[in-house]
Design a protein around this motif. Structure first.
Motif, PDB file in Angstrom:
ATOM      1  N   VAL A 132       0.840  -1.200   0.000  1.00  0.00           N
ATOM      2  CA  VAL A 132       0.000   0.000   0.000  1.00  0.00           C
ATOM      3  C   VAL A 132       0.875   1.250   0.000  1.00  0.00           C
ATOM      4  N   THR A 133       1.972   1.201   0.740  1.00  0.00           N
ATOM      5  CA  THR A 133       2.887   2.343   0.768  1.00  0.00           C
ATOM      6  C   THR A 133       3.434   2.640  -0.618  1.00  0.00           C
ATOM      7  N   GLU A 134       3.807   1.596  -1.360  1.00  0.00           N
ATOM      8  CA  GLU A 134       4.344   1.828  -2.700  1.00  0.00           C
ATOM      9  C   GLU A 134       3.303   2.482  -3.605  1.00  0.00           C
ATOM     10  N   GLN A 135       2.069   1.998  -3.534  1.00  0.00           N
ATOM     11  CA  GLN A 135       1.026   2.606  -4.361  1.00  0.00           C
ATOM     12  C   GLN A 135       0.769   4.054  -3.949  1.00  0.00           C
ATOM     13  N   PHE A 136       0.797   4.310  -2.661  1.00  0.00           N
ATOM     14  CA  PHE A 136       0.638   5.669  -2.147  1.00  0.00           C
ATOM     15  C   PHE A 136       1.737   6.583  -2.684  1.00  0.00           C
ATOM     16  N   LEU A 137       2.965   6.092  -2.697  1.00  0.00           N
ATOM     17  CA  LEU A 137       4.084   6.897  -3.180  1.00  0.00           C
ATOM     18  C   LEU A 137       4.007   7.113  -4.687  1.00  0.00           C
ATOM     19  N   ARG A 138       3.581   6.092  -5.417  1.00  0.00           N
ATOM     20  CA  ARG A 138       3.416   6.254  -6.866  1.00  0.00           C
ATOM     21  C   ARG A 138       2.374   7.324  -7.183  1.00  0.00           C
ATOM     22  N   PHE A 155      -4.910   5.720   1.366  1.00  0.00           N
ATOM     23  CA  PHE A 155      -4.041   6.832   0.977  1.00  0.00           C
ATOM     24  C   PHE A 155      -4.255   8.034   1.896  1.00  0.00           C
ATOM     25  N   SER A 156      -5.511   8.318   2.230  1.00  0.00           N
ATOM     26  CA  SER A 156      -5.795   9.447   3.121  1.00  0.00           C
ATOM     27  C   SER A 156      -5.165   9.226   4.489  1.00  0.00           C
ATOM     28  N   GLY A 165       5.910  16.292   0.093  1.00  0.00           N
ATOM     29  CA  GLY A 165       6.812  15.517  -0.743  1.00  0.00           C
ATOM     30  C   GLY A 165       8.041  15.060   0.013  1.00  0.00           C
ATOM     31  N   ALA A 166       8.588  15.924   0.858  1.00  0.00           N
ATOM     32  CA  ALA A 166       9.768  15.557   1.646  1.00  0.00           C
ATOM     33  C   ALA A 166       9.446  14.443   2.638  1.00  0.00           C
ATOM     34  N   ASP A 167       8.242  14.492   3.206  1.00  0.00           N
ATOM     35  CA  ASP A 167       7.838  13.427   4.128  1.00  0.00           C
ATOM     36  C   ASP A 167       7.676  12.102   3.389  1.00  0.00           C
ATOM     37  N   ARG A 172       9.618   6.638   1.753  1.00  0.00           N
ATOM     38  CA  ARG A 172      10.186   5.734   0.746  1.00  0.00           C
ATOM     39  C   ARG A 172      11.533   5.180   1.217  1.00  0.00           C
ATOM     40  N   LEU A 173      12.393   6.054   1.707  1.00  0.00           N
ATOM     41  CA  LEU A 173      13.710   5.630   2.167  1.00  0.00           C
ATOM     42  C   LEU A 173      13.601   4.742   3.401  1.00  0.00           C
ATOM     43  N   PHE A 174      12.679   5.062   4.285  1.00  0.00           N
ATOM     44  CA  PHE A 174      12.494   4.283   5.511  1.00  0.00           C
ATOM     45  C   PHE A 174      12.042   2.863   5.190  1.00  0.00           C
TER      46      PHE A 174
END
Length: 369
Positions: A132-138, A155-156, A165-167, A172-174
């Motif tokens: 879910v995180t990957e889809q959220f980031l995409r 997503f919400s 964007g920085a968060d 993504r890195l985490f």
């Protein structure tokens, strides 16, 4: 710790995204095998005792990158150093180690990211969380880009924790760092600890389900916490992580004691977490706007949860009070002295108005017991 939970508990993610997420960061690369999580309580029992690897992995990541400066530490004292020693002995270096300074720097810029410690409580597994995180980031954090109503809710939920964007770059890195940490070190470590603490898990379950949950059940029922899950977590200390999603969908994430003789420590933290909402109300109703702005209210809330847990145990399980006081004094590196409860009252001091409010609320909830 309850005060952060409300920031992430607005959406019940469990059972929603598992049918929606596909592909992504999880799968074989996650380092987690099937069947690693445990539920030791009988299925029909309220508040079963569980362990969840993805919750521990996420909190482990925070413990390794966060400066833990709270009075009652989020994580066990020396946890980060202990993990570093174990990894050095095994000659293991992971992306979490390599990216620690960068991850820590963003936490300094945006301390609200610490609230994201609660995120894994809304997901059933690492695969679900990472997918879910990957889809959220995409989607760049945009709920309108989700392909279903359920995914838009997910997503919400994530956007509330990672709004910029920085968060999201930090997220993504985490997640990438955690995936590598799990495959190279943490998955094996976690399994080893589950084997070594199997006896502790059994004793905690017996203490909770046969002795202390029944004693606390009236309080839990009358505070909208009739049922839920108790997750024992390896990194946590006296500040647990509590998420409330209605009477039947609560989660207390508490310390996982090291030895069977220390099993009552989990019960102490359950009491601390169970009283959290009442403690918060007692504080917010009895401080000024100026005290809220300057952070005094936050300090009082932490102290009120510790004192409130002791007050709850005095009423329902007085045999635990001395051990509870010693545990929380030890957590803040204070000697217990001749009278641990007196020392607790001094170390975690509160204005009389807040103490009285806590006592009144407990009397109402417990019906004068």
């Amino acid at each position: 710790m309850n005060q952060f939970a409300r920031a992430v508990a607005g959406v019940a993610i469990l059972g929603i995204v598992s049918a929606c997420a596909s592909g992504g960061m999880g799968g074989a690369g996650s380092g987690q095998g099937p069947g690693t999580d445990q539920t030791v309580s009988a299925p029909e029992q309220p508040w079963p005792i569980k362990t969840r690897e993805h919750v521990d992995l996420w909190l482990h990541g925070f413990a390794m990158v966060q400066e833990d400066t709270t009075f009652v530490p989020f994580f066990k004292r020396g946890y980060s150093s202990e993990m570093t020693v174990l990894k050095n002995r095994a000659n293991v270096v992971t992306q979490l180690d390599a990216n620690r300074d960068k991850l820590r720097a963003r936490l300094v810029v945006n301390p609200a990211l610490i609230n994201a410690q609660f995120v894994p409580l809304s997901f059933a597994s690492w695969d679900e969380l990472s997918e879910v995180t990957e889809q959220f980031l995409r989607a760049e954090g945009n709920p309108n880009a989700a392909q279903s109503r359920e995914m838009a809710m997910a997503f919400s939920f994530l956007a509330a924790n990672f709004p910029t964007g920085a968060d999201r770059d930090w997220l993504r890195l985490f997640v990438q760092s955690l995936r590598d940490e799990s495959s190279r070190f943490y998955h094996s470590y976690w399994l080893q600890q589950q084997r070594e603490r199997a006896g502790v898990l059994s004793v905690v379950d017996t203490l909770w389900q046969r002795a202390y949950r029944p004693k606390m059940q009236r309080f839990l029922n009358n505070t909208g916490q009739a049922s839920g899950d108790v997750i024992l977590s390896l990194p946590l200390n006296g500040e647990g992580r509590t998420q409330s999603n209605g009477k039947q969908a609560n989660i207390f994430t508490v310390t996982f004691p090291v030895r069977e003789s220390e099993s009552a420590e989990a019960i102490y933290v359950i009491a601390h977490e169970a009283i959290g909402n009442l403690a918060n109300t007692a504080v917010t109703d009895n401080i000024t706007p100026e005290q809220r702005r300057t952070g005094v209210g936050e300090r009082y809330t932490s102290a009120a949860a510790v004192r409130g847990g002791a007050l709850l145990l005095q009423r329902v399980a007085p045999e635990l009070v001395d051990g509870y006081a010693r545990y929380y004094l030890r957590a803040v590196n204070r000697p217990a002295g001749a009278n641990p409860m007196t020392t607790l009252a001094t170390v975690f001091s509160l204005p009389e108005t807040i103490r009285d409010a806590l006592n009144r609320q407990l009397e109402v909830v417990l019906g004068g017991i």
